[in-house]
Design an enzyme around this catalytic site. Structure first.
Site, short mmCIF file in Angstrom:
data_model
loop_
_atom_site.label_atom_id
_atom_site.label_comp_id
_atom_site.label_asym_id
_atom_site.label_seq_id
_atom_site.Cartn_x
_atom_site.Cartn_y
_atom_site.Cartn_z
N ASP A 165 21.94 102.17 7.61
CA ASP A 165 20.82 103.09 7.47
C ASP A 165 20.03 102.80 6.18
OD1 ASP A 165 19.20 105.23 8.16
OD2 ASP A 165 20.86 106.62 8.47
N GLU A 198 16.13 100.83 9.35
CA GLU A 198 15.23 101.19 8.25
C GLU A 198 13.93 101.81 8.77
OE1 GLU A 198 12.34 99.18 8.90
OE2 GLU A 198 12.15 98.91 6.73
N TRP A 199 13.99 102.30 10.04
CA TRP A 199 12.97 103.16 10.63
C TRP A 199 11.61 102.47 10.80
CZ3 TRP A 199 14.25 106.29 5.74
CH2 TRP A 199 15.59 106.72 5.78
N GLY A 200 11.58 101.14 10.77
CA GLY A 200 10.31 100.43 10.96
C GLY A 200 9.43 100.42 9.73
N ASP A 220 13.45 108.95 13.44
CA ASP A 220 14.48 109.49 14.34
C ASP A 220 13.87 110.15 15.59
OD1 ASP A 220 16.14 108.68 12.35
OD2 ASP A 220 17.07 110.64 12.01
C1 GLA Z 1 19.09 108.68 9.64
C2 GLA Z 1 19.17 107.79 10.87
C3 GLA Z 1 19.77 108.58 12.02
C4 GLA Z 1 21.15 109.06 11.64
C5 GLA Z 1 21.08 109.88 10.33
C6 GLA Z 1 22.46 110.20 9.79
O1 GLA Z 1 18.22 109.75 9.84
O2 GLA Z 1 17.91 107.30 11.20
O3 GLA Z 1 19.82 107.80 13.19
O4 GLA Z 1 22.00 107.96 11.48
O5 GLA Z 1 20.39 109.17 9.33
O6 GLA Z 1 22.40 110.95 8.64
#
Ligand code: GLA
Length: 525
Positions: A165, A198-200, A220
């Site tokens: 993450d 890393e969410w893009g 997310d």
């Molecule tokens: C981030 C990630 C999620 C999850 C949470 C856990 O938000 O993007 O997919 O793993 O952390 O805390």
């Protein structure tokens, strides 16, 4: 492995020294991470979407999921990884600097849990963050600066998959952080699928193919239509970056969590399969309804996701929320999704030619949700309800036989589509009522020169029928002889002369035994 940049610089210098002129280097596409893993998108489970860090995230739950994977056929359908997310560890490392499993949630520790999962023929995945701490406030120390120690610990526990993450990253460059863990995993000596989360933020699709097996392209997901479709919209333009060993990840599945309608969940599953996304079930399977199991276990849809060519679907058109996706498949077929993001039913259309499959006189369209098949000379079109997706597998009929499964036939009263005798094609066969006059009827597309009926007759006596086309009897008393067993299938052919266009073909039983069990009708041009 990757071309190292110092080496490249040296090569350029050498070229300068030798020739006296700078040379132009051809741009080389980033090679994939060659750890041999994730040749098709990973399939499995992750607890986050259903539990977050609530108390029901624990050893009993994860063991229960592994049990259900086997007992309910998910393992057979391809689901392999049982992964756990944030909050599995204590907030502090031990005196040796190692992460410590939370003894309240995981009294047996992580290694014993991984062993349990492995004993079922499944694989086990774990989570940490490329930062000083994980994301949740009650989280635990992250891997930044501890990459090798943590990778070694994970390998010693038998971890097969790591989700890494992005929280508390201290502003350190993402490529640097994720590459450090890649190298640590490689040195750990255990093959571990590496999931970059890393969410893009730093466009990982442009740099992560040599670093990870998959990378999140979005923030997310949550269990509602607007969130899910937003992830699809963000991810669907990135097809060129996906391939075997390196996938775009629009986040885990919400199917079964209760916040979307059945049509929306089918759209979710359809689009993830079209986009060759990881299929990580995010619902607590101990509580999921049979309807949602049926979505997750649709093997025709899973086959699109797991197609060995590894192409992500591209968008052929997107007009006012009416979106057409097309995915090239290894055997030359195309998958086509007609997806309606609007609030009202709409007709969505494309053509076989637009998918690039062209060149055949006709095509078979199999609807992968209803399982009905039909043929077309090129038009691919459907009336699609709000938030629904019609998903077709398109194959060339190429002038040869077009198969119409008995599952797409119409049966007279008392007839049923059954699947209790193995060996049939498609998903079942027609078991017509045992009565004079009971019939099985197909809608077919001409032209045709012969009709071939696949059937089984496990009795000793032949089961004759009359054949009619468009309501006119064209043959009487066609025999369907005994095949020896209900699981032994044979075929009966009949020459016909059908003009182009739509026709009905009906078999009507002439004895009290009714027709034989019918598997399919092949229509030959
Ligand atoms: C981030 C990630 C999620 C999850 C949470 C856990 O938000 O993007 O997919 O793993 O952390 O805390």
């Amino acid at each position: 492995m990757r071309a190292s940049s110092p080496l490249r610089r040296f090569a350029t210098l050498l070229a300068l020294v030798v020739t006296g002129f700078p040379v132009v280097q051809a741009s080389v596409p980033a090679p994939a991470l060659e750890n041999g893993l994730a040749r098709t998108p990973p399939m499995g489970f992750n607890n986050w979407n259903s539990t977050q860090c609530k108390a029901d995230f624990n050893e009993a739950m994860i063991k229960g999921i592994a049990d259900i994977f086997v007992a309910k056929g998910l393992k057979d359908a391809g689901y392999t990884y049982v992964n756990i997310d944030d909050c599995w560890a204590l907030p502090s490392r031990n005196s040796s600097g190692n992460l410590v499993p939370d003894p309240a949630r995981f009294p047996g520790g992580i290694k014993a849990l991984a062993d349990y999962v492995h004993a079922k023929g499944l694989k086990f995945g774990l989570y940490t963050s490329a930062g000083t701490k994980t994301c949740n406030k009650a989280g635990f120390p992250g891997g930044l600066g501890h990459e090798q120690q943590d990778a070694n610990l994970f390998a010693s526990w038998g971890v097969d998959y790591l989700k890494y993450d992005n929280c508390n990253n201290q502003g350190v460059d993402a490529q640097q952080r994720y590459t450090a863990m890649r190298d640590a995993l490689a040195k750990s000596g255990r093959p571990i699928v590496y999931s970059i989360c890393e969410w893009g933020q730093s466009k990982p699709w442009t740099w992560a193919a040599p670093v990870g097996n998959l990378w999140r392209t979005t923030g997310d997901i949550s269990d509602k239509w607007s969130s899910m479709i937003g992830k699809a919209q963000a991810n669907r333009g990135l097809a060129q970056y996906a391939g075997p060993g390196h996938w775009n990840d629009p986040d885990m599945l919400e199917v079964g969590n209760g916040g979307m309608t059945a049509a929306e969940y089918r759209t979710h599953f359809s689009l993830w399969a079209m986009m060759a996304a990881p299929l990580l079930i995010g619902s607590d399977l101990r509580k999921v309804s049979d309807d949602n199991f049926a979505i997750l276990k649709n093997t025709d849809v899973i086959a699109l996701d797991q197609d060995t060519l590894g192409k992500q679907a591209t968008v052929l058109s997107a007009n006012g929320g009416l979106v057409v996706y097309s995915k090239v498949l290894a055997n030359g077929d195309r998958a086509v999704a007609l997806s309606n993001e609007t609030g009202a039913t709409a007709t969505i259309a494309t053509t076989a030619a637009a998918t690039g499959i062209g060149g055949a006189p006709s095509y078979t369209l199999k609807d992968l949700w209803s399982k009905a098949t039909r043929t077309t000379t090129g038009a691919i079109s459907a009336s699609v309800p709000s938030h629904a997706t019609v998903l077709y597998r398109v194959s060339k009929s190429s002038g040869g036989a077009t198969r119409y499964e008995a599952e797409s036939s119409t049966l007279s009263a008392g007839g049923t589509v059954d699947a209790n005798h193995a060996g049939f094609s498609g998903t079942g066969f027609a078991n017509g009522a045992n009565a004079v006059g009971s019939y099985v009827e197909w809608n077919v597309t001409g032209p045709a020169s012969s009709l071939t009926f696949g059937y089984a007759n496990g009795t000793a006596a032949a089961r004759p029928v009359d054949v009619s086309v468009d309501g006119v009897v064209v043959a009487t008393g066609i025999s369907f002889p005994a095949t020896g067993a209900w699981t032994t299938w044979s075929a009966v052919s009949k020459a016909v002369s059908l003009a182009s266009g739509q026709h009905t073909v009906r078999l009507t039983a002439t004895t009290a035994d009714g027709p034989a069990n019918l598997d399919y009708l092949d229509v030959e041009r």
